[in-house]
Design an enzyme around this catalytic site. Structure first.
Site, PDB file in Angstrom:
ATOM      1  N   ASP A  13       0.821  -1.222   0.000  1.00  0.00           N
ATOM      2  CA  ASP A  13       0.000   0.000   0.000  1.00  0.00           C
ATOM      3  C   ASP A  13       0.850   1.264   0.000  1.00  0.00           C
ATOM      4  OD1 ASP A  13      -2.428  -1.594   0.351  1.00  0.00           O
ATOM      5  OD2 ASP A  13      -1.743  -1.857   2.421  1.00  0.00           O
ATOM      6  N   LYS A  16       2.442   2.153  -5.102  1.00  0.00           N
ATOM      7  CA  LYS A  16       3.065   1.604  -6.316  1.00  0.00           C
ATOM      8  C   LYS A  16       2.248   1.905  -7.551  1.00  0.00           C
ATOM      9  CE  LYS A  16       3.137  -2.558  -4.621  1.00  0.00           C
ATOM     10  NZ  LYS A  16       2.646  -2.256  -3.268  1.00  0.00           N
ATOM     11  N   LYS A  18       0.409   4.539  -8.227  1.00  0.00           N
ATOM     12  CA  LYS A  18       0.655   5.912  -8.699  1.00  0.00           C
ATOM     13  C   LYS A  18       1.989   6.006  -9.425  1.00  0.00           C
ATOM     14  CE  LYS A  18       1.417  10.662  -7.252  1.00  0.00           C
ATOM     15  NZ  LYS A  18       1.439  11.656  -6.188  1.00  0.00           N
ATOM     16  N   GLY A  40      -4.594  -3.868  -4.004  1.00  0.00           N
ATOM     17  CA  GLY A  40      -5.200  -2.872  -4.887  1.00  0.00           C
ATOM     18  C   GLY A  40      -4.312  -1.669  -5.081  1.00  0.00           C
ATOM     19  N   HIS A  41      -4.401  -1.081  -6.248  1.00  0.00           N
ATOM     20  CA  HIS A  41      -3.725   0.182  -6.542  1.00  0.00           C
ATOM     21  C   HIS A  41      -4.793   1.243  -6.765  1.00  0.00           C
ATOM     22  CE1 HIS A  41      -0.044  -1.915  -6.779  1.00  0.00           C
ATOM     23  NE2 HIS A  41      -0.091  -2.286  -8.043  1.00  0.00           N
ATOM     24  N   THR A  42      -4.669   2.375  -6.104  1.00  0.00           N
ATOM     25  CA  THR A  42      -5.541   3.503  -6.377  1.00  0.00           C
ATOM     26  C   THR A  42      -4.759   4.521  -7.190  1.00  0.00           C
ATOM     27  OG1 THR A  42      -6.785   3.200  -4.333  1.00  0.00           O
ATOM     28  CG2 THR A  42      -6.943   5.347  -5.393  1.00  0.00           C
ATOM     29  N   GLN A 223       1.917  -6.390  -3.626  1.00  0.00           N
ATOM     30  CA  GLN A 223       2.327  -6.485  -2.222  1.00  0.00           C
ATOM     31  C   GLN A 223       3.683  -5.787  -2.013  1.00  0.00           C
ATOM     32  OE1 GLN A 223       1.251  -9.701  -3.751  1.00  0.00           O
ATOM     33  NE2 GLN A 223      -0.761  -8.925  -3.287  1.00  0.00           N
ATOM     34  N   VAL A 298      -7.788  -0.670  -0.389  1.00  0.00           N
ATOM     35  CA  VAL A 298      -8.511  -0.552  -1.660  1.00  0.00           C
ATOM     36  C   VAL A 298      -9.332  -1.806  -1.920  1.00  0.00           C
ATOM     37  CG1 VAL A 298      -8.255  -0.248  -4.157  1.00  0.00           C
ATOM     38  CG2 VAL A 298      -6.727   0.951  -2.597  1.00  0.00           C
ATOM     39  N   THR A 300     -10.091  -4.446   0.461  1.00  0.00           N
ATOM     40  CA  THR A 300     -10.943  -4.927   1.553  1.00  0.00           C
ATOM     41  C   THR A 300     -11.667  -3.822   2.303  1.00  0.00           C
ATOM     42  OG1 THR A 300      -9.125  -4.781   3.138  1.00  0.00           O
ATOM     43  CG2 THR A 300      -9.347  -6.849   1.904  1.00  0.00           C
ATOM     44  N   GLY A 301     -11.169  -2.581   2.227  1.00  0.00           N
ATOM     45  CA  GLY A 301     -11.733  -1.498   3.023  1.00  0.00           C
ATOM     46  C   GLY A 301     -11.270  -1.524   4.468  1.00  0.00           C
ATOM     47  N   ARG A 304      -5.940   0.359   7.840  1.00  0.00           N
ATOM     48  CA  ARG A 304      -4.556  -0.086   7.918  1.00  0.00           C
ATOM     49  C   ARG A 304      -3.947   0.285   9.270  1.00  0.00           C
ATOM     50  NH1 ARG A 304      -3.870   2.660   2.157  1.00  0.00           N
ATOM     51  NH2 ARG A 304      -4.702   0.976   0.857  1.00  0.00           N
ATOM     52  N   GLY A 414       0.900  14.400  -2.878  1.00  0.00           N
ATOM     53  CA  GLY A 414      -0.549  14.433  -3.028  1.00  0.00           C
ATOM     54  C   GLY A 414      -1.000  13.237  -3.843  1.00  0.00           C
TER      55      GLY A 414
END
Length: 431
Positions: A13, A16, A18, A40-42, A223, A298, A300-301, A304, A414
């Protein structure tokens, strides 16, 4: 043009997605080499947020060929759900390619994942329950299903029956569940065959030929270093090699072809799931850091776990991966602190330890030895050069660089793609 690996340098998390998206504007291929939809990647582009789980972040760059390598485990239902969502948002997914040697996550392994966690009780790993571990276990036990098996119905049915023989015994005899029908599973998987067929190719051959042509290939790791099956905080790890070496085994590209290895780290530290975490904050300070950084999974919600930057982990990641560059993300989250603690070593049973202890029990008992750096109050989200940062923010980065043993080349200030400071370009400039 180079071959460049991007890996997480903490517990995942780190941002990566971005970084992959940022570099992806100037590469030809983005290849995911490990993991599955358990991470997940946001990526935020022009104010639109994309949550990617299985498909490489390179899908958002129109000129890139995104690839799912042989080291990835693929949930076909998730794959096509993501494709549908991206297509609805106007993203072209016809460029996506998948290795014919990538393994498939069958529905029964999601069940096995949950049962495994249940049987461990208080010793549970904290998996996402998406069948990742059982699928890698099937791979090692040589009873796995591969993408290429979708195109030979008799082989697929035979493999499903063989795999379920033992698993159904566990489900029925140990947990009192109804057995899973192998024919139903095979039918469900075969229904995807025609849709996936146009995407399937020889990953190793294609990527090596691309490098021969002078094209740029970015290898995207899922990961992170501390979750690597061999080098992470075992057993609280993922089921694949997510360090830089996994890029070679997960794609079929030799190590001599790799030019640069980039490690991604937050300006602080987070972790999801169970396992040791020396700098973890279990108080209001941790809650503050979590809220300021939006630290919720991202995939599982799940909230962290949060803590201060751990330079022992950073040095370890530099060594294990052979890092050439570090990217520090979310520096803006630390704005407003008078002093910022940084873990420079551990105290283990009264003894100072400067490097990652090899003994897992020792790491469990490690307490951080902190160095306190002066903070800053200025808004840094509009900074676009290193000189734009306040003096104390620059000093913080320079100290992390010194402690990590690797240069900090890029700084994230940001969520937006543009909210980035580049000190040293990660790719050679195109002619």
């Amino acid at each position: 043009m180079p071959a460049i690996i991007v890996v997480g340098a903490q517990w995942g998390d780190e941002g990566k997605g971005k970084v992959t998206d940022l570099i992806g504007q100037d590469v030809d291929w983005v290849v995911k080499f490990n993991g599955g939809n358990n991470a997940g990647h946001t990526v935020v582009v022009d104010g639109t947020s994309y949550g990617l789980h299985l498909i490489p972040a390179g899908i958002l760059s129109p000129r890139v060929t995104p690839v799912i390598g042989n080291g990835v485990v693929v949930d076909l239902e998730v794959l096509f759900s993501e494709i549908n969502q991206l297509t609805s948002a106007g993203i072209d997914c016809t460029r996506l390619r998948i290795s014919d040697n990538a393994h498939i996550i069958p529905p029964y392994n999601k069940v096995m994942d949950g049962l495994s966690e249940r049987s461990l009780g208080e010793r549970k790993i904290g998996t996402t329950g998406r069948g990742i571990g059982p699928t890698y276990a099937d791979k090692m036990n040589r009873i796995g299903l591969r993408i290429q098996d979708l195109f030979d119905e008799s082989i697929l049915r035979q493999k499903v029956r063989s795999a379920l023989a033992g698993k159904n015994n566990v489900m029925v005899n140990d947990f009192g569940l109804d057995p899973i029908d192998p024919e139903g599973v095979a039918n469900e998987l075969l229904a995807y065959a025609e849709r996936v067929k146009p995407m399937v190719f020889d990953c190793s051959l294609a990527i090596n030929r691309a490098l021969d042509r002078g094209e740029t290939v970015l290898f995207e790791g899922g990961q992170a270093t501390m979750l690597d099956i061999d080098h992470g905080t075992y057993p609280f790890v993922t089921s694949s090699n997510c360090t830089s070496g996994g890029a070679c085994t997960g794609t079929g590209v030799g190590p001599t072809r790799i030019d640069r290895v980039v490690g991604i780290t937050k300006a602080y530290t987070t972790r999801v799931g169970e396992g040791p975490f020396p700098t973890e904050l279990l108080d209001a300070e941790g809650d503050k850091l979590r809220e300021a950084g939006g630290e919720f999974g991202v995939t599982t919600g799940r909230p962290r776990r949060t803590g201060w930057f751990d330079a022992v982990v950073a040095r370890y990641a530099t060594r294990i991966n052979g890092l050439t560059d570090v990217v520090v993300t979310k520096l803006d989250v630390l704005t407003g602190y008078d002093k910022i603690p940084v873990c420079v070593a551990y105290d283990i049973d009264g003894e100072r330890v400067d490097e990652m202890p090899n003994d897992q029990s020792a790491f469990h008992h490690a307490t951080p030895i902190f160095e306190y750096l002066p903070g800053w109050n200025e808004d840094i989200t509009q900074a676009r050069s290193f000189d734009d940062l306040p003096e104390n923010a620059r000093a913080y980065i320079e100290r992390l660089e010194e402690l990590s043993g690797c240069r900090v080349s890029v700084i994230g200030v940001g969520a937006e793609r543009a909210a980035t400071i580049v000190r040293h370009p990660l790719l050679d400039q195109r002619a």
